[in-house]
Structures are given as C-alpha cells and as structure tokens.
Design an enzyme around this catalytic site. Structure first.
Site, PDB file in Angstrom:
ATOM      1  CG  HIS A   1      -1.869   1.158   1.264  1.00 39.14           C
ATOM      2  ND1 HIS A   1      -3.226   0.978   1.418  1.00 39.14           N
ATOM      3  CD2 HIS A   1      -1.699   2.496   1.149  1.00 39.14           C
ATOM      4  CE1 HIS A   1      -3.834   2.149   1.406  1.00 39.14           C
ATOM      5  NE2 HIS A   1      -2.920   3.104   1.249  1.00 39.14           N
TER       6      HIS A   1
ATOM      7  CG  HIS B   1      -0.932   7.163  -1.210  1.00 37.27           C
ATOM      8  ND1 HIS B   1      -2.191   7.259  -1.752  1.00 37.27           N
ATOM      9  CD2 HIS B   1      -1.078   6.497  -0.029  1.00 37.27           C
ATOM     10  CE1 HIS B   1      -3.065   6.688  -0.931  1.00 37.27           C
ATOM     11  NE2 HIS B   1      -2.409   6.218   0.119  1.00 37.27           N
TER      12      HIS B   1
ATOM     13  NE  ARG C   1       0.708  12.239  -2.574  1.00 36.21           N
ATOM     14  CZ  ARG C   1      -0.238  11.765  -1.792  1.00 36.21           C
ATOM     15  NH1 ARG C   1      -1.259  11.096  -2.293  1.00 36.21           N
ATOM     16  NH2 ARG C   1      -0.202  11.954  -0.503  1.00 36.21           N
TER      17      ARG C   1
ATOM     18  CG  ASN D   1      -5.008   8.697  -3.349  1.00 33.37           C
ATOM     19  OD1 ASN D   1      -3.986   8.139  -3.726  1.00 33.37           O
ATOM     20  ND2 ASN D   1      -5.084   9.329  -2.193  1.00 33.37           N
TER      21      ASN D   1
ATOM     22  CE  LYS E   1      -7.817   2.362  -0.450  1.00 32.63           C
ATOM     23  NZ  LYS E   1      -6.709   3.272  -0.250  1.00 32.63           N
TER      24      LYS E   1
ATOM     25  CG  HIS F   1      -9.736   4.908   3.549  1.00 31.31           C
ATOM     26  ND1 HIS F   1      -8.514   5.530   3.617  1.00 31.31           N
ATOM     27  CD2 HIS F   1     -10.460   5.409   4.587  1.00 31.31           C
ATOM     28  CE1 HIS F   1      -8.498   6.361   4.651  1.00 31.31           C
ATOM     29  NE2 HIS F   1      -9.680   6.315   5.250  1.00 31.31           N
TER      30      HIS F   1
ATOM     31  CG  HIS G   1      -4.655   2.490   5.826  1.00 29.82           C
ATOM     32  ND1 HIS G   1      -5.985   2.572   6.127  1.00 29.82           N
ATOM     33  CD2 HIS G   1      -4.507   3.120   4.641  1.00 29.82           C
ATOM     34  CE1 HIS G   1      -6.603   3.225   5.156  1.00 29.82           C
ATOM     35  NE2 HIS G   1      -5.733   3.555   4.242  1.00 29.82           N
TER      36      HIS G   1
ATOM     37  CG  LEU H   1      -7.323  11.087   7.696  1.00 28.28           C
ATOM     38  CD1 LEU H   1      -8.176  11.847   6.689  1.00 28.28           C
ATOM     39  CD2 LEU H   1      -8.071  10.955   9.026  1.00 28.28           C
TER      40      LEU H   1
ATOM     41  CG  ASP I   1      -1.489   5.023   3.917  1.00 27.65           C
ATOM     42  OD1 ASP I   1      -1.629   5.280   2.707  1.00 27.65           O
ATOM     43  OD2 ASP I   1      -2.226   5.496   4.797  1.00 27.65           O
TER      44      ASP I   1
ATOM     45  CG  HIS J   1       0.513  15.373   1.663  1.00 29.87           C
ATOM     46  ND1 HIS J   1      -0.489  15.695   0.773  1.00 29.87           N
ATOM     47  CD2 HIS J   1       0.114  14.234   2.272  1.00 29.87           C
ATOM     48  CE1 HIS J   1      -1.449  14.792   0.850  1.00 29.87           C
ATOM     49  NE2 HIS J   1      -1.109  13.891   1.753  1.00 29.87           N
TER      50      HIS J   1
ATOM     51  CB  ALA K   1      -4.604  13.080   6.031  1.00 31.23           C
TER      52      ALA K   1
END
Ligand code: DOR
Ligand code: ZN
Length: 352
Positions: A14, A16, A18, A42, A100, A137, A175, A220, A248, A252, A264
C-alpha cells in the site's frame, strides 16, 4: 545480537507515489528496497480505468532508474460509475490486481469515491468473480461520528454486511489502526487480510500532540490510543498470515502539511523496511519480520514470493531533515518520518 540480517526481498502492499516531480522524488526510495509496490490510484483525476493505469505504471517505472527487482502493481479507483466492463478489462491486465474503495470524502483525493456500497454491488460481485482484490479504506464519513471511532463504525456498518453478502469477495482492509480492526480480520476467514503501517506500530495519538500540534504525525486513519497500538503490534509480529506490510507512505510537501488545514499523510518510503525492523526488534520478533514483510502479502494476493534477498545492517544513521523535490525551484521539500532523528537499522545497498 547479529550485526546484519538477511530476508527475502519485501513488498509494500500500500503506497502513494503521486505524479510528476514528487513521483520522481519518492519512487527511488521504494525501488531501492521493495520488489512489488501496490500503487494507490488517488491522483487528481483518479486512476479509474486499465489504460490509464498502464500510463501511470510507465511513469513510475521510468522514475525507478532501471532497478530490475522493482515491479509496480496497480489498483483502480472505484466510483459510483465504475462498470462491470471496467472490472473485466482490469482483470485482463496482469499489472492490475485490485480495486480501491474510498468512501467519498474519507481522505485525500477521495471526492470521487463511492457514496454508498449498496450502489456498486454488481461491480463488487464482478470483482469477486474475477478474483481481483477489493482494497478498502475503512472509515465511515459521517461527520457526526468521532474521528477516532470511524474505523470501528465502518466494520459494523459496511464490512460485516458486505462479507455476509459476498463471502467470496477477497478484501484487504487497508492500514488498520484499531483493536476492533485486528479482531475483525482475525475472525473473518481466509478472504480478508490487512495491511499495517509503520506509523500505527510506532506511535499513538499522544505523539501527535506532544508539546504542541505535530502535523507530520497526521494521517488517516488517524493515530489511535496506545491500547490499539498494542493490538496492532501483536497482530504484525505474532505470525498471523492475515497481516502484512503496507506503508501507506503518502508524500505531501512541507507547506501543505504545516498549514492551517494540513493534509493527511505521513512520508515513510525513505526508511520503510528500517522502521518495521525496529518495531520487530523492539518486540523481540526479528525472526518474524520476513514473513510479515515478504510472504504474507504475496500469499494473500496469490502471487509468487520474491526469491532474492536484502540485507539490513545494524548501524546508527540520521534521517535527513527533508527531501528536496526533484526539479523544483521553490523550497518546499517533503519532510520524512523521523526527520533529523536517528535510526538503528539500514538497508545495505550497492552504494554503501
Ligand atoms: O493519510 C492518508 N494519506 N490517508 C489516506 O488514506 C490517503 C493518503 C494520501 O493520499 O495522502
Ligand atoms: Zn493510503
């Protein structure tokens, strides 16, 4: 105490990454260590169809600088408008292994998510019939439900009924952060697994407020009470095959975290396996790290386990205070987990 340990190459189930400059900055951190990474969809706009996942995967591979062990696996973003044809097309793409489910409004870039699971039952039945995995999620979005209770509520309101309705659906409860999450997964049988992040093993909600408000500990589902952390530690390090590694890691920039309305997400890919190794060492369970990091996830996804190895060395090193975003002119870096603090383990790579 040995100075090095060797384990089968792990996978991150899992993450991210970007797109654009941030992707170029973070992907090498995962590629140095992991075999497969399970890439979350996402983006803005989200990755909803097979052809878009192919383009996105190419962008990730291009940033991995030819690492030959590295294999991004893709997940598609479910919306109220996902069709059974979208699922069947995804099933033909060997690089897509899951869909997802973001409840609409639950987290970062989830506005196009699913407004009610009951609206997408035919799609979920098709996912079940293909053998693709539903990655969830698991938080309710009702603003009247306390943010610390949203996962536990989701289990009762959504997951239990869904499992009763489609028992053959294979679900990864992503998560997990609570004792209730651990208990649900343990009781749900072979078709339900769960990822556990390093931050939920290392920290509780007190860490978010120690001496002031600490935006780099905000993610989150949010960090929970200490008792929940203890349940997660027992789940991750106890050898149960339902639980596996999923960071996860969610980059950012500093300005979007250190803000009056901060995003988050915790960035951990720079030291992912090292953070988990610390957790397992502290629990006196280093002998169980390999199964959690390298076997349970592959087995759940019915994919072959990796065959090559990585080596971790016990040596103190300091995490950089931040990572400059590749090709970015302004000073708005990514602040990693443990920024400026020391780590006890380090992945041995060709450069060291
Ligand atoms: O903290 C989080 N950050 N949780 C999520 O579910 C999404 C993620 C992100 O994409 O930033
Ligand atoms: Zn995530």
């Amino acid at each position: 105490m040995p100075d090095t340990i060797q384990i089968t190459r792990p996978d991150d189930w899992h993450i991210h990454v970007r797109s654009g400059k941030i992707l170029k900055t973070v992907v090498p951190h995962s590629a140095r260590c992991f075999g497969r990474i399970m890439v979350m969809p996402n983006l803005m706009p989200p990755v909803c169809v097979s052809s878009r996942a192919d383009e996105y995967r190419d962008e990730i591979l291009a940033a991995s600088a030819g690492s030959n062990h590295f294999n991004p696996l893709m997940s598609l973003y479910l919306t109220d408008n996902t069709s059974t044809e979208d699922v069947l097309a995804a099933d033909k793409n060997p690089n897509i292994v899951g869909f997802k489910l973001y409840p609409a409004g639950a987290t970062t870039n989830s506005d196009s998510g699913v407004t009610s699971v009951s609206r997408i039952m035919p799609v979920l039945e098709t996912i079940a019939s293909t053998g693709l995995v539903l990655q969830v999620h698991g938080e309710v979005t009702d603003p009247n439900v306390d943010v610390f209770d949203r996962e536990a509520e989701f289990i009762d309101q959504v997951l239990k009924p869904l499992q009763r309705e489609i028992p053959e659906l294979r679900i990864v409860f992503e998560h997990i952060t609570t004792r209730q999450g651990v208990e649900f997964v343990r009781s749900a049988g072979d078709n339900v697994g769960a990822t556990i992040t390093p931050q939920h093993l290392l920290f509780s909600r007190n860490d978010m407020f120690s001496g002031g408000i600490r935006p780099h500990y905000y993610c989150l589902p949010i960090l929970k009470r200490h008792e929940h952390r203890l349940a997660l530690l027992e789940a991750a390090t106890g050898g149960d095959t339902s639980f596996f590694l999923g960071t996860d890691s969610a980059p950012h920039t500093k300005l979007s975290k250190e803000s009056s309305c901060g995003c988050a997400g915790i960035y951990s890919a720079h030291a992912a396996i090292e953070l988990y190794t610390e957790v397992f060492e502290a629990m006196d369970a280093l002998d169980r790290l390999e199964a959690f990091a390298s076997f349970h996830g592959a087995d759940f996804y019915k994919l072959p386990r990796n065959t090559d190895k990585i080596t971790l060395e016990r040596i103190d090193w300091e995490v950089p205070k931040n990572y400059q975003v590749v090709g970015q002119k302004e000073k708005n870096p990514i602040v990693p987990l443990r920024a400026g603090e020391s780590m006890r383990w380090r992945l041995l790579t060709e450069e060291h």
